[in-house]
Scaffold this motif. Sequence first.
Motif, PDB file in Angstrom:
ATOM      1  N   ASP A   1      23.711 -10.791   3.844  1.00  0.00           N
ATOM      2  CA  ASP A   1      24.566  -9.877   4.601  1.00  0.00           C
ATOM      3  C   ASP A   1      24.059  -8.435   4.541  1.00  0.00           C
ATOM      4  O   ASP A   1      24.747  -7.510   4.935  1.00  0.00           O
ATOM      5  N   GLY A   2      22.826  -8.231   4.049  1.00  0.00           N
ATOM      6  CA  GLY A   2      22.273  -6.893   3.977  1.00  0.00           C
ATOM      7  C   GLY A   2      22.582  -6.164   2.687  1.00  0.00           C
ATOM      8  O   GLY A   2      22.149  -5.040   2.491  1.00  0.00           O
ATOM      9  N   TYR A   3      23.324  -6.795   1.826  1.00  0.00           N
ATOM     10  CA  TYR A   3      23.682  -6.174   0.535  1.00  0.00           C
ATOM     11  C   TYR A   3      22.473  -6.158  -0.373  1.00  0.00           C
ATOM     12  O   TYR A   3      21.864  -7.188  -0.642  1.00  0.00           O
ATOM     13  N   GLU A   4      22.083  -4.994  -0.814  1.00  0.00           N
ATOM     14  CA  GLU A   4      20.896  -4.858  -1.640  1.00  0.00           C
ATOM     15  C   GLU A   4      21.261  -4.898  -3.116  1.00  0.00           C
ATOM     16  O   GLU A   4      22.084  -4.130  -3.582  1.00  0.00           O
ATOM     17  N   GLN A   5      20.663  -5.823  -3.814  1.00  0.00           N
ATOM     18  CA  GLN A   5      20.833  -5.909  -5.256  1.00  0.00           C
ATOM     19  C   GLN A   5      19.468  -5.632  -5.861  1.00  0.00           C
ATOM     20  O   GLN A   5      18.641  -6.509  -6.027  1.00  0.00           O
ATOM     21  N   ARG A   6      19.226  -4.378  -6.174  1.00  0.00           N
ATOM     22  CA  ARG A   6      17.891  -3.945  -6.575  1.00  0.00           C
ATOM     23  C   ARG A   6      17.796  -3.933  -8.094  1.00  0.00           C
ATOM     24  O   ARG A   6      18.362  -3.072  -8.767  1.00  0.00           O
ATOM     25  N   VAL A   7      17.087  -4.916  -8.623  1.00  0.00           N
ATOM     26  CA  VAL A   7      16.919  -5.070 -10.067  1.00  0.00           C
ATOM     27  C   VAL A   7      15.429  -5.153 -10.361  1.00  0.00           C
ATOM     28  O   VAL A   7      14.685  -5.842  -9.654  1.00  0.00           O
ATOM     29  N   ALA A   8      15.001  -4.453 -11.408  1.00  0.00           N
ATOM     30  CA  ALA A   8      13.577  -4.428 -11.731  1.00  0.00           C
ATOM     31  C   ALA A   8      13.363  -4.622 -13.225  1.00  0.00           C
ATOM     32  O   ALA A   8      14.164  -4.193 -14.049  1.00  0.00           O
ATOM     33  N   VAL A   9      12.242  -5.291 -13.544  1.00  0.00           N
ATOM     34  CA  VAL A   9      11.773  -5.387 -14.926  1.00  0.00           C
ATOM     35  C   VAL A   9      10.716  -4.315 -15.111  1.00  0.00           C
ATOM     36  O   VAL A   9       9.722  -4.283 -14.376  1.00  0.00           O
ATOM     37  N   VAL A  10      10.940  -3.409 -16.071  1.00  0.00           N
ATOM     38  CA  VAL A  10       9.972  -2.333 -16.341  1.00  0.00           C
ATOM     39  C   VAL A  10       9.318  -2.604 -17.695  1.00  0.00           C
ATOM     40  O   VAL A  10      10.011  -2.762 -18.701  1.00  0.00           O
ATOM     41  N   VAL A  11       7.997  -2.675 -17.680  1.00  0.00           N
ATOM     42  CA  VAL A  11       7.237  -2.959 -18.900  1.00  0.00           C
ATOM     43  C   VAL A  11       6.353  -1.759 -19.226  1.00  0.00           C
ATOM     44  O   VAL A  11       5.608  -1.266 -18.372  1.00  0.00           O
ATOM     45  N   HIS A  12       6.443  -1.264 -20.464  1.00  0.00           N
ATOM     46  CA  HIS A  12       5.639  -0.131 -20.913  1.00  0.00           C
ATOM     47  C   HIS A  12       4.393  -0.640 -21.638  1.00  0.00           C
ATOM     48  O   HIS A  12       4.465  -1.578 -22.422  1.00  0.00           O
ATOM     49  N   HIS A  13       3.270   0.030 -21.366  1.00  0.00           N
ATOM     50  CA  HIS A  13       2.021  -0.320 -22.038  1.00  0.00           C
ATOM     51  C   HIS A  13       1.245   0.958 -22.283  1.00  0.00           C
ATOM     52  O   HIS A  13       1.716   2.067 -21.951  1.00  0.00           O
ATOM     53  N   GLU A  14       0.075   0.860 -22.868  1.00  0.00           N
ATOM     54  CA  GLU A  14      -0.635   2.069 -23.319  1.00  0.00           C
ATOM     55  C   GLU A  14      -1.086   2.963 -22.179  1.00  0.00           C
ATOM     56  O   GLU A  14      -1.381   4.150 -22.390  1.00  0.00           O
ATOM     57  N   HIS A  15      -1.127   2.471 -20.956  1.00  0.00           N
ATOM     58  CA  HIS A  15      -1.549   3.287 -19.820  1.00  0.00           C
ATOM     59  C   HIS A  15      -0.368   3.743 -18.956  1.00  0.00           C
ATOM     60  O   HIS A  15      -0.582   4.319 -17.896  1.00  0.00           O
ATOM     61  N   GLY A  16       0.843   3.474 -19.372  1.00  0.00           N
ATOM     62  CA  GLY A  16       1.999   3.900 -18.587  1.00  0.00           C
ATOM     63  C   GLY A  16       3.069   2.829 -18.526  1.00  0.00           C
ATOM     64  O   GLY A  16       3.469   2.278 -19.555  1.00  0.00           O
ATOM     65  N   ALA A  17       3.550   2.533 -17.306  1.00  0.00           N
ATOM     66  CA  ALA A  17       4.589   1.528 -17.134  1.00  0.00           C
ATOM     67  C   ALA A  17       4.429   0.862 -15.783  1.00  0.00           C
ATOM     68  O   ALA A  17       3.959   1.490 -14.825  1.00  0.00           O
TER      69      ALA A  17
END
Length: 614
Positions: free
Chosen positions: A27-43
Amino acid sequence: MHGPPHPVSGATQTEPVTHGADSTLADGYEQRVAVVVHHEHGAEMGLLKPDVPLTIGRAEPSELCIKDRRLSRVHARFLLSGHRITVEDLGSTNGTWLAGQRIEKAELELGDEFRLGGLPAQLHALGRSGKSLRLEGDERFRHLVDEEALRARQFHRPFALLVVRAARSRKEGAPASLAAHVHRWLERVQGELRSVDRLAPYGADSVQILLPETGPEEAMRIAHTLTAEPRNPGPRLVAGVSLYPGAAATVEELIEQARAAANRATPEQPVEVTSTAPWFDSGTVTEGALVSGAAMRELLVLARQVSASRVPVILQGETGTGKEVMARFLHDQGPRRSGRLVRVNCGAIPRELVESTLFGHERGAFTGAEQSRKGVFEEADGGTVFLDEIGEMPLAAQVALLRVLETGSFQRVGSSRELSVDVRVIAATHRDLEGMVAAGSFREDLYYRLNTIILPIPPLRERVDELEPLVHRFIRLANEGNGRDVRGLESATLELLRAYSWPGNVRELKNAIERAVVVASGALLAPGDLPARVRAPRAAELPVSGPAPAEGGAASPRPDGAVQARQRVRGYETRILQEALVSTNWNRSEAAKRLGIPVRTLSYRMKVLGLKKP
């Protein structure tokens, strides 16, 4: 971890790299979920699409590849299905870790922090602009509230806790509708808050908000702003407000009161606030609230025997064991049952107002005393005064209290007229009053006047036979308060509840069950519905940051030298904590202040290290 992810020192990237597409429902509903992983060069960040697995690892065929030897080639799989997010370890060498425990498969909440091998990661909710909405996980949020409460006590500052939710149908068993889901309105709420404020999800249609250093007027202004009619299409919001200092003495109680207030709120009365008075009629105990398990039977027999007496009683027990419930029991079983039971939270009264709160004041007695007012003892004449957290009472007020106990008379602040009352006093504390007497922070004569009868209330971990009936009662109450229809719990869920030590006792159990009922998707509470700390009762025995991976990515056995070093560090920590506890007569609040750590952290480390009061 707060706000959008930041690279570590020496990183070559300034923003996380994004992989995947926006997750949009039919229906156009945005469910914006993200996995963020940190490492030695950033994320790096991988967006979750509904019902499409996202695999993370060191190399293909992983969708999100991070060139770090601590990750396995295909390390873990994430799945967003409906409003539930799961992570599954794919047989990795260094493991996937949640709440200090290595897991094979687990449910995650927005804001949850976890580790993939040795890499820290977090689950983020994203706004329409793609920026993180700065949601905290449930455990992290509780930790932040605990820290704020410690600061508030130390520096005499106020703060507020809000529970904001979409106004929902009271239809039994009605789940949160798609239109009411937090993703629909979270950015709207975020826009009204300061950068120092903290949010955590509570089910699909609610968030908890911590407002540091915020007084009652500002907290109410924010609550009314958040619950005003929305300018754009979206659900109407309602809010429950809990204030410190106020009626709540503990973090568990503060959270419980804010959630209860939010459940009472309606579109017609969108903001409900818990009592801001340090004293009030104690009517919070539900029918049949006492569960008479084996550890409580002898105590209840004694309580019935002393209920008819006028002699003072001290209720001794850990926070959350049900001291107010026992006070109500003593009052209702005795001849004063037709009178009032007035509860005073001694720990929530500013020191300069303790005497006027207890004994009243005359007009003009001090700045702000615009009219004469009765105190607690006048209001409770013919009934019972319940002095909760009496160990927090200042010495000056202890002198006046002793006089009332001995003579039954007192004077209002600013008056020379003697007033007499007929009141029974019940006191409660989680502190060691004998130790405080020895340290000079509690009057010896008052202690011996109060301790005619001491009723020790055992902690929940010693009342395991009461746990199941309490759980079923709290499921019923949570169903009624949240419009749900959970019928019971799975046997595996009950086993986890029995294995957990419940440092917050009955109140923590009640809060955990309400949260589980709110997030549950089935008719029975599953293990994944419980808070992470309850799902991982053995976490204290495991390293919080996971195993120490070898250079090549595999976990290596710890050499003897490392074991000895760890034992020396453990011994040093034990000695430092024990010195602080002994110097404060095992008062955890005072010891935590001296150590500069939250009380919850101190209690956790005491449990890990096996530190117990002699």
